[in-house]
Design an enzyme around this catalytic site. Structure first.
Site, short mmCIF file in Angstrom:
data_model
loop_
_atom_site.label_atom_id
_atom_site.label_comp_id
_atom_site.label_asym_id
_atom_site.label_seq_id
_atom_site.Cartn_x
_atom_site.Cartn_y
_atom_site.Cartn_z
N CYS A 108 0.81 -1.06 -0.13
CA CYS A 108 -0.15 0.06 0.16
C CYS A 108 0.80 1.29 0.06
CB CYS A 108 -1.13 -0.16 1.19
SG CYS A 108 -2.61 0.81 0.70
N HIS A 122 -3.55 -5.15 0.77
CA HIS A 122 -2.97 -5.54 2.11
C HIS A 122 -3.15 -6.84 2.41
CE1 HIS A 122 -2.66 -1.65 4.04
NE2 HIS A 122 -3.62 -1.13 2.88
N GLU A 145 -1.45 -8.69 4.53
CA GLU A 145 -0.98 -8.96 5.99
C GLU A 145 -2.26 -9.23 6.63
OE1 GLU A 145 -1.19 -5.77 4.68
OE2 GLU A 145 -2.40 -4.77 5.98
#
Ligand SMILES: N[C@@H](CCC(=O)NCCCC(=O)O)C(=O)O
Length: 252
Positions: A112, A220, A222
């Protein structure tokens, strides 16, 4: 075998009258559980940091997301109140860090804001407030005070064939989350688009002939690293890259 060390970028936040250098737990946990590596937050101390000395001792760099934006002055445009907030300390640390890591062939995974920093560090530009641009969708996070809702899967991405992302995830489209107001404009030197959204927003990029692993995503991975297949595989691939680099770095 000792585990690889991964530098994780830090935002500078003012909390209780102090400046804190911080990364959210989701990135740190993803490095541990997704990449089987050890995360180490690198404070955003800018020119006070000997970046090469730091990079001498690690096996990878994870550039995290953030609600702050890369200062447009860094890609030839004017900052505005509306386009903030900015984080100059982070800009002055992460952009040179990423450029140096790429030059040295150290594995980079940029997420990002991290993707945007990598792009600017390599001479590219950003579109600001893409939700206001003709023909672009709104890529901002859903309005919610629940993080799972803000990071919910939002839209599909088309994967470029024959690239680094396809090598990890295959070439079939898949769904990603979306929490951003900026996006890649002109790609930086050596960067290649690896995935795009239906409105043409570049959603992933890599340096295909890089000496090291360099992959960036606008979404994202993660956040759902333990439950979403593509997210898990992206962090596993990063883990493989940093382990391979560690063997080379330490002559194991
Ligand atoms: N600020 C930039 C980068 C977006 C980004 O990193 N988003 C993560 C923020 C997570 C959150 O909102 O909690 C942009 O807006 O493009």
């Amino acid at each position: 075998m000792t585990k690889p060390l991964v530098l994780v970028t830090a935002d500078v936040k003012s909390i209780e009258g102090y400046n804190w250098h911080a990364a959210t737990s989701t990135y740190l946990q993803a490095v541990v559980k997704g990449s089987d590596a050890i995360p180490m937050i690198l404070p955003s101390l800018g020119a006070d940091l000997d970046l090469d000395a730091a990079l001498d001792q690690v096996d990878g760099v994870l550039a995290t997301g953030s609600r702050s934006n890369v200062n447009p002055e860094l890609y030839g445009e004017a900052p505005t109140e509306e386009n903030g907030p900015y984080d100059p300390a982070r800009d002055s640390t992460t952009l040179p860090l990423l450029k140096r890591a790429v030059e040295r062939g150290i594995p980079v995974f940029a997420i990002c804001r991290g993707m945007q920093e990598l792009n600017v560090a390599l001479g590219g530009t950003l579109h600001t407030e893409i939700q206001d641009l003709e023909g672009r969708n709104d890529h901002r996070a859903p309005t919610s005070d629940q993080q799972d809702e803000r990071f919910r899967i939002a839209h599909p991405v088309e994967v470029s064939s024959g690239g680094c992302l396809a090598a990890v995830l295959g070439e079939e489209p898949f769904e990603v989350n979306s929490l951003h107001r900026q996006a890649v404009g002109v790609l930086g030197n050596a960067l290649t688009a690896e995935a795009v959204a239906e409105d043409g927003t570049i959603e992933a990029a890599s340096i295909r002939d890089s000496a090291g692993y360099v992959l960036a995503t606008q979404w994202h991975p993660e956040y759902w690293v333990m439950t979403d297949g593509p997210s898990k595989r992206l962090f596993e691939a990063f883990g493989d890259a940093v382990r391979a680099y560690r063997v080379k770095r330490l002559g194991l």
